[in-house]
Design an enzyme around this catalytic site. Structure first.
Site, PDB file in Angstrom:
ATOM      1  N   SER A 283       0.856  -1.188   0.000  1.00  0.00           N
ATOM      2  CA  SER A 283       0.000   0.000   0.000  1.00  0.00           C
ATOM      3  C   SER A 283       0.893   1.239   0.000  1.00  0.00           C
ATOM      4  CB  SER A 283      -0.878   0.028   1.254  1.00  0.00           C
ATOM      5  OG  SER A 283      -0.097   0.393   2.387  1.00  0.00           O
ATOM      6  N   ASP A 284       0.310   2.405  -0.167  1.00  0.00           N
ATOM      7  CA  ASP A 284       1.071   3.620   0.113  1.00  0.00           C
ATOM      8  C   ASP A 284       0.965   3.870   1.624  1.00  0.00           C
ATOM      9  OD1 ASP A 284       2.608   5.885  -0.040  1.00  0.00           O
ATOM     10  OD2 ASP A 284       1.621   6.676  -1.819  1.00  0.00           O
ATOM     11  N   TYR A 285       1.659   4.895   2.073  1.00  0.00           N
ATOM     12  CA  TYR A 285       1.799   5.141   3.503  1.00  0.00           C
ATOM     13  C   TYR A 285       0.422   5.311   4.158  1.00  0.00           C
ATOM     14  CZ  TYR A 285       4.532   6.689   7.532  1.00  0.00           C
ATOM     15  OH  TYR A 285       5.131   6.780   8.756  1.00  0.00           O
TER      16      TYR A 285
END
Ligand code: NOJ
Length: 656
Positions: A283-285
């Site tokens: 995922s992104d942050y």
């Protein structure tokens, strides 16, 4: 059970068949049984641990991270670049956890580690995959000295919106160029053998459509029809997958109403089923937890459910997976097969990296950062990325022999940090050679240099120091103005609605112009700018993007004609913001404009019949052409194209 494992290995062999090189096939044969063997031994806690990435800057061993590693609750860390700390984390993971699974150590190594190459958009202007491959190779070697084994690059989001701050990280507006460069970056980071010393796993991001955020506002929504999604935004990702990329990162944005991090169409249907991707998706942050903020879910538990069901293998930085996946499996909402598949995807990359054989880093076995080779690569990249936008009356190149003095003016002439551009966490501004230094080194004592910064930074409105700049110009043969944007004006969450030169720069240009000496503009920026208000006030423009560590010497070589500019725009430069999106490969419409169907708002003759102009696709106040078109870029040589022949009447759309 033996049958189940054999079936599993068979299935994995099928899904990884798209990784086609001989080394990769050997990897598959060797690693799939090892993955299956590990999965057999892993507890659910350990499996979910592999799916969880912790931000190492949140805490260092032996406490938070150390205990998590010992318990097998963390499979990856990001943002730790002290090699001793990394080795210690690996030691705990390998020696003190039950199964000894090594760590993935991720970092944003976007356009260099210590030695900074031009921003990716600038590198794209070189149209040279070899150069991009070499830049990624240098970055991988340098990052590997710190124990980093996974970079969150390449960023291959196509964008047609220069307001978007992340256009700086992107390869531009063209799917074909972006695809070629995507493959080159994958090859540069990962090499032929991912387990070799100095190669690191790459991560194609942000999957998918992020470059289409509404009005270039970062994180905003995207709505992309499937034909455009597939023909434009997905193409570089497909090429990266075909080039053997090991990981992908989802986008923060939503796509057609479903956030990318929970988007089953993207992550399962396209990526796994159609493309046969065998690596893993991160995922992104915190973007798993953000699924609730998007409105897709009610809470973290549902977010974990949606993400893992959609096919998201690893959660970056958040704790939705670590807090909820176990419960979701126990409740039978998520099957153990779903978890096993995600863990296998992650372990596959760890095996390919050779981490089980050697998780540790001995920096002495790698070239030192900032080596001559790295600096030469950075200079070559800067040289090839600069675009000569205009050059009236052959104002360039300058002749050092015929000059006695030059006024060097502007907030970016001597700005070692700014010239590195966005996403340079580890870049060393102390290594940067600025434009001012480059010019001084080039001319030596033969030409007097009068340097006036004139503005505190690119956004300043104060004109107090302008008089000094004017005096310096009056006393010199010509002025070289270093204008543009500081690095902080582009990059993540740094979008702009007005993309003119910021602050009082246009005013500075006009004041210098009034003196009547030749004016050369060197513009450093993280995006295309609308230069309409200064383009006629200068004799030449070298658009240098943020050129990185060796920007100064490269710019000096171009100013003085040691090299001829060769960069070509990988994005369209609009005349004004209202033209956006403006890009070269737009569709025709049924009413394409031409010079004789358009009129400017100031020239409308109200007495003439309305049909004397118009009825085509243009703006009354901007026409239909950009200020500088995609592909534009002058040189000092003159070219004459003759007898151009195509080898086909039609060119197929397929790319590799
Ligand atoms: C957020 C950014 O969108 C992404 O590109 C980056 O890799 C991660 N944060 C990690 O820093």
């Amino acid at each position: 059970m033996a049958h189940a494992i054999a079936t599993f290995i068979g299935a994995m062999l099928m899904t990884t068949m798209s990784m086609t090189t001989a080394t990769q096939l050997n990897d598959v044969e060797r690693n799939e049984p090892r993955i299956a063997n590990l999965l057999e031994q892993m507890t659910l806690v350990e499996k979910v641990g592999q799916m969880s990435q912790a931000n190492a800057s949140d805490g260092y061993p032996p406490d938070y991270l150390g205990n998590g590693l010992r318990a097998g609750r963390i499979g990856s860390v990001l943002n730790v670049v002290d090699v001793d700390v990394v080795n210690e984390l690996q030691r705990i993971a390998v020696e003190e956890s039950r199964l000894g699974i090594p760590l993935l150590v991720g970092r944003d190594v976007i356009h260099g580690f210590k030695t900074i190459m031009p921003i990716p958009l600038g590198q794209a202007a070189a149209w040279n995959p070899d150069l991009v491959r070499e830049g990624a190779r240098v970055a991988a070697l340098e990052a590997a000295t710190a124990g980093v084994n996974w970079t969150f690059a390449p960023m291959i989001d196509i964008t047609r919106d220069p307001r978007w701050g992340r256009v700086a990280e992107s390869p531009g507006e063209d799917p074909y160029l972006a695809s070629v460069l995507a493959a080159a970056m994958v090859e540069g980071f990962q090499g032929d053998d991912l387990s070799a010393r100095g190669t690191i796993a790459a991560c194609a991001k942000h999957f998918a459509g992020y470059g289409a955020v509404e009005s270039g506002r970062d994180y905003a929504t995207t709505n992309i029809p499937e034909n455009e999604l597939r023909n434009v935004h997905l193409r570089p990702f497909k090429t990266a997958v075909d080039a053997g990329i090991t990981t992908l990162m989802t986008s923060f944005s939503d796509l057609n109403g479903v956030p990318a991090t929970g988007n089953e169409f993207l992550l399962r249907e396209v990526l796994r089923e159609e493309w046969g991707f065998g690596g893993f998706v991160v995922s992104d942050y915190n973007s798993v937890q953000q699924l609730a903020i998007h409105g897709l879910t009610e809470n973290d538990r549902d977010s974990a459910y949606e993400a893992v069901t959609a096919g998201l293998d690893m959660e970056m930085a958040g704790d939705a997976y670590s807090n909820h996946l176990i419960g979701l499996v126990e409740e039978d909402r998520i099957s153990i097969e779903t978890i096993d598949a995600a863990v296998a995807n992650i372990l596959r990359v760890k095996f390919r990296l050779g981490l089980f054989e050697n998780p540790y880093t001995d920096s002495a076995e790698l070239p030192p950062t900032g080596s001559d080779t790295a600096l030469q690569a950075a200079k070559k990249a800067a040289l090839q990325s600069v675009v000569l936008l205009k050059n009236d009356h052959r104002a360039l190149p300058l002749s050092a022999e015929r000059l006695s003095s030059i006024a060097v003016i502007g907030p970016l002439a001597d700005a070692p940090y700014e010239q590195m551009g966005t996403w340079t966490f580890d870049g060393d501004p102390g290594m940067s050679v600025t434009g001012l230094q480059g010019i001084r080194d080039f001319v030596g004592h033969d030409v007097e240099i009068r340097y006036v910064r004139a503005m505190e930074n690119s956004r300043s409105w104060s004109t107090e120091a302008f008089d000094e700049a004017i005096a310096a110009t009056r006393a010199s043969d010509l002025a070289v103005l270093f204008l543009g944007e500081e690095s902080i004006l582009s990059g993540e969450a740094h979008s702009r609605a007005d993309i003119n030169l910021p602050g009082a720069q246009a005013k500075l240009v006009r004041r210098i112009r009034e003196i009547g000496k030749p004016v050369i503009a060197v513009i450093m920026a993280g995006r295309p700018l609308t230069l309409t208000n200064i383009v006629d006030e200068v004799d030449a423009i070298l658009f240098a993007w943020h050129p990185g560590t060796m920007g100064g010497p490269a710019i000096a070589d171009l100013l003085f004609g040691i090299e001829s500019p060769s960069g070509k725009l990988p994005v369209t430069f609009p005349r004004m913001v209202g033209q956006i999106p403006i890009y070269y490969n737009h569709k025709n419409t049924g009413k394409p404009p031409s010079p004789d169907t358009i009129v400017h708002i100031d020239d409308i003759d109200t007495h003439a019949p309305q049909t004397s102009f118009g009825m085509t696709a243009f703006h009354l106040d901007a026409g239909y052409t950009p200020l500088f078109a995609f592909g534009h870029g002058l040189s000092y040589a003159e070219f004459d194209y003759q007898n151009i022949k195509a080898d086909a009447r039609e060119i197929g759309l397929a790319i590799r």
